[in-house]
Design an enzyme around this catalytic site. Structure first.
Site, PDB file in Angstrom:
ATOM      1  N   ASP A   1      62.625 -12.656  14.763  1.00 56.41           N
ATOM      2  CA  ASP A   1      63.677 -12.245  13.830  1.00 56.41           C
ATOM      3  C   ASP A   1      64.389 -10.967  14.247  1.00 56.41           C
ATOM      4  O   ASP A   1      65.124 -10.376  13.454  1.00 56.41           O
ATOM      5  CB  ASP A   1      63.096 -12.072  12.424  1.00 56.41           C
ATOM      6  CG  ASP A   1      62.098 -10.917  12.331  1.00 56.41           C
ATOM      7  OD1 ASP A   1      61.706 -10.380  13.391  1.00 56.41           O
ATOM      8  OD2 ASP A   1      61.699 -10.562  11.204  1.00 56.41           O
TER       9      ASP A   1
ATOM     10  N   GLY B   1      57.507 -12.973  13.292  1.00 56.51           N
ATOM     11  CA  GLY B   1      58.315 -14.078  13.794  1.00 56.51           C
ATOM     12  C   GLY B   1      59.489 -13.612  14.621  1.00 56.51           C
ATOM     13  O   GLY B   1      59.768 -12.412  14.746  1.00 56.51           O
TER      14      GLY B   1
ATOM     15  N   HIS C   1      57.002  -9.712  22.091  1.00 54.11           N
ATOM     16  CA  HIS C   1      56.650  -8.678  21.119  1.00 54.11           C
ATOM     17  C   HIS C   1      57.416  -8.854  19.812  1.00 54.11           C
ATOM     18  O   HIS C   1      56.911  -8.478  18.748  1.00 54.11           O
ATOM     19  CB  HIS C   1      56.920  -7.289  21.703  1.00 54.11           C
ATOM     20  CG  HIS C   1      55.861  -6.829  22.645  1.00 54.11           C
ATOM     21  ND1 HIS C   1      55.376  -5.530  22.646  1.00 54.11           N
ATOM     22  CD2 HIS C   1      55.171  -7.478  23.617  1.00 54.11           C
ATOM     23  CE1 HIS C   1      54.439  -5.411  23.580  1.00 54.11           C
ATOM     24  NE2 HIS C   1      54.307  -6.586  24.183  1.00 54.11           N
ATOM     25  N   ASP C   2      58.609  -9.413  19.889  1.00 51.05           N
ATOM     26  CA  ASP C   2      59.345  -9.674  18.657  1.00 51.05           C
ATOM     27  C   ASP C   2      58.748 -10.863  17.900  1.00 51.05           C
ATOM     28  O   ASP C   2      58.483 -10.781  16.699  1.00 51.05           O
ATOM     29  CB  ASP C   2      60.820  -9.953  18.972  1.00 51.05           C
ATOM     30  CG  ASP C   2      61.634 -10.180  17.711  1.00 51.05           C
ATOM     31  OD1 ASP C   2      61.543  -9.350  16.794  1.00 51.05           O
ATOM     32  OD2 ASP C   2      62.363 -11.190  17.634  1.00 51.05           O
TER      33      ASP C   2
ATOM     34  N   THR D   1      54.425 -12.635  44.816  1.00 54.48           N
ATOM     35  CA  THR D   1      55.879 -12.765  44.654  1.00 54.48           C
ATOM     36  C   THR D   1      56.280 -12.095  43.338  1.00 54.48           C
ATOM     37  O   THR D   1      56.588 -12.765  42.354  1.00 54.48           O
ATOM     38  CB  THR D   1      56.307 -14.248  44.650  1.00 54.48           C
ATOM     39  OG1 THR D   1      55.541 -14.947  43.649  1.00 54.48           O
ATOM     40  CG2 THR D   1      56.058 -14.897  45.996  1.00 54.48           C
TER      41      THR D   1
ATOM     42  N   VAL E   1      55.314 -10.584  15.869  1.00 55.28           N
ATOM     43  CA  VAL E   1      55.248  -9.684  14.703  1.00 55.28           C
ATOM     44  C   VAL E   1      56.338 -10.131  13.731  1.00 55.28           C
ATOM     45  O   VAL E   1      57.523  -9.975  14.018  1.00 55.28           O
ATOM     46  CB  VAL E   1      55.457  -8.215  15.107  1.00 55.28           C
ATOM     47  CG1 VAL E   1      55.390  -7.309  13.878  1.00 55.28           C
ATOM     48  CG2 VAL E   1      54.434  -7.786  16.145  1.00 55.28           C
TER      49      VAL E   1
ATOM     50  N   THR F   1      53.791 -13.347  36.046  1.00 51.95           N
ATOM     51  CA  THR F   1      54.197 -13.569  37.431  1.00 51.95           C
ATOM     52  C   THR F   1      55.369 -12.667  37.826  1.00 51.95           C
ATOM     53  O   THR F   1      55.584 -12.409  39.012  1.00 51.95           O
ATOM     54  CB  THR F   1      54.568 -15.042  37.667  1.00 51.95           C
ATOM     55  OG1 THR F   1      54.813 -15.261  39.049  1.00 51.95           O
ATOM     56  CG2 THR F   1      55.803 -15.457  36.883  1.00 51.95           C
TER      57      THR F   1
END
Length: 310
Positions: A69, A67, A61-62, A233, A65, A183
């Site tokens: 940063d 890059g 998520h960082d 798993t 959006v 996973t």
């Protein structure tokens, strides 16, 4: 560890980013940096192994959006953290603890962006995933606005999901490998409830889902707000997620579609049949993602507190 030759190949894919990112960036300025990160992540993993999924989500998520940063970490009324898709991102306190120790050891040296990257890498290894070296040297961003957050939901088409990655310089193998981080993931029941109750207004479950999984998820969601995205798993970083998809046991709609879409089904089959291959490709994809639109050199800053601009 990932071989130097593989990193060299990636350099030619992301020449500008890799020109100033390098493995061991802090070897002189803060030689204990990666050890500090690793030890605190290990402590947290011992208490709560779902930290791996949380950090993977934070990193993704960082990076997608503005890059990689650390703009996601900023606390303000209109920061990225307040955007709807980031409501389920957690483990900010872990990043704070790591930053505090790093500031005590090496003030104003290690970026919050690199902390996220290193912590995610270490958490994957603790969950049984690959251990690998990753370039560092990112700097922290100076902008964080919730209006910039436009991350897709689980009903996005396969073509849409893949384009999200290709627009950042990655390929189909990278896209499927990174989605394979599910996973160890969990999904909010509200994000797939229609698949197990009333798919597209039919009054029936999604026919693309194994009926046994439909029943299992209904039971789970009666008692919990979330369910494991890998029902085999759920806390182990492996290729069972892809094996489940080939059995119609994908929880999110886009995950299941990976197994049947012409663009991705062959990749899913290869990952399902070869755990080592999946892990190698995951490492390549993580290194690529970690170089997306990074700030280096004199750009940005090194925050003293990850939640605030200096």
């Amino acid at each position: 560890m990932m071989k130097f030759s593989s990193l060299l190949v990636l350099f030619f894919i992301f020449p500008i980013a890799f020109a100033q990112l390098r493995v061991g960036f802090y070897s002189r300025s803060c030689p204990q940096a990666e050890t500090i990160v690793r030890n605190l992540v290990r402590q947290r993993f011992g208490v709560d192994p779902t930290v791996t999924a949380a950090l993977l989500r934070m990193h993704f998520h960082d990076c997608f959006v503005r890059g990689c940063d650390a703009s996601l970490l900023i606390d303000s009324t209109n920061s990225e953290k307040t955007a709807g898709p980031n409501g389920s991102v957690r483990e900010f306190d872990l990043i704070d603890r790591i930053k505090a120790q790093l500031e005590a050891a090496c003030p104003s040296t290690v970026s919050c962006a690199d902390i996220i990257t290193l912590a995610t890498r270490d958490s994957v290894a603790l969950a049984g995933g690959p251990s690998y070296s990753i370039p560092t040297g990112r700097r922290d961003g100076l902008v964080s606005n919730n209006v910039d957050v436009a991350l897709p939901g689980p009903t996005i088409s396969v073509a849409g999901a893949v384009s999200l990655f290709t627009n950042k310089g990655m390929n189909v193998f990278d896209a499927v490998a990174l989605i394979g981080a599910h996973t160890v993931g969990k999904g909010n029941c509200g994000l797939f409830n229609d698949r197990i109750t009333n798919f597209q207004g039919t009054g029936r479950p999604d026919p693309a889902m194994d009926p046994a999984l439909v029943s299992s998820l209904r039971n789970t969601c009666r008692n919990s707000a979330t369910a494991a995205l890998d029902q085999s798993t759920p806390l182990r970083f492996d290729n069972q997620f892809f094996k489940q998809l080939r059995k119609k046991r994908g929880v999110f709609q886009v995950d299941q579609r990976l197994a049947t879409d012409r663009q991705t089904r062959g990749v899913v089959a290869r990952y399902a049949s070869n755990n080592a291959f999946f892990k190698r490709q995951f490492v390549r994809a993580m290194i690529k993602m970690g170089a997306v639109d990074v700030l280096t050199g004199r750009a940005g800053e090194i925050r003293r507190n990850c939640r605030r601009f200096n």
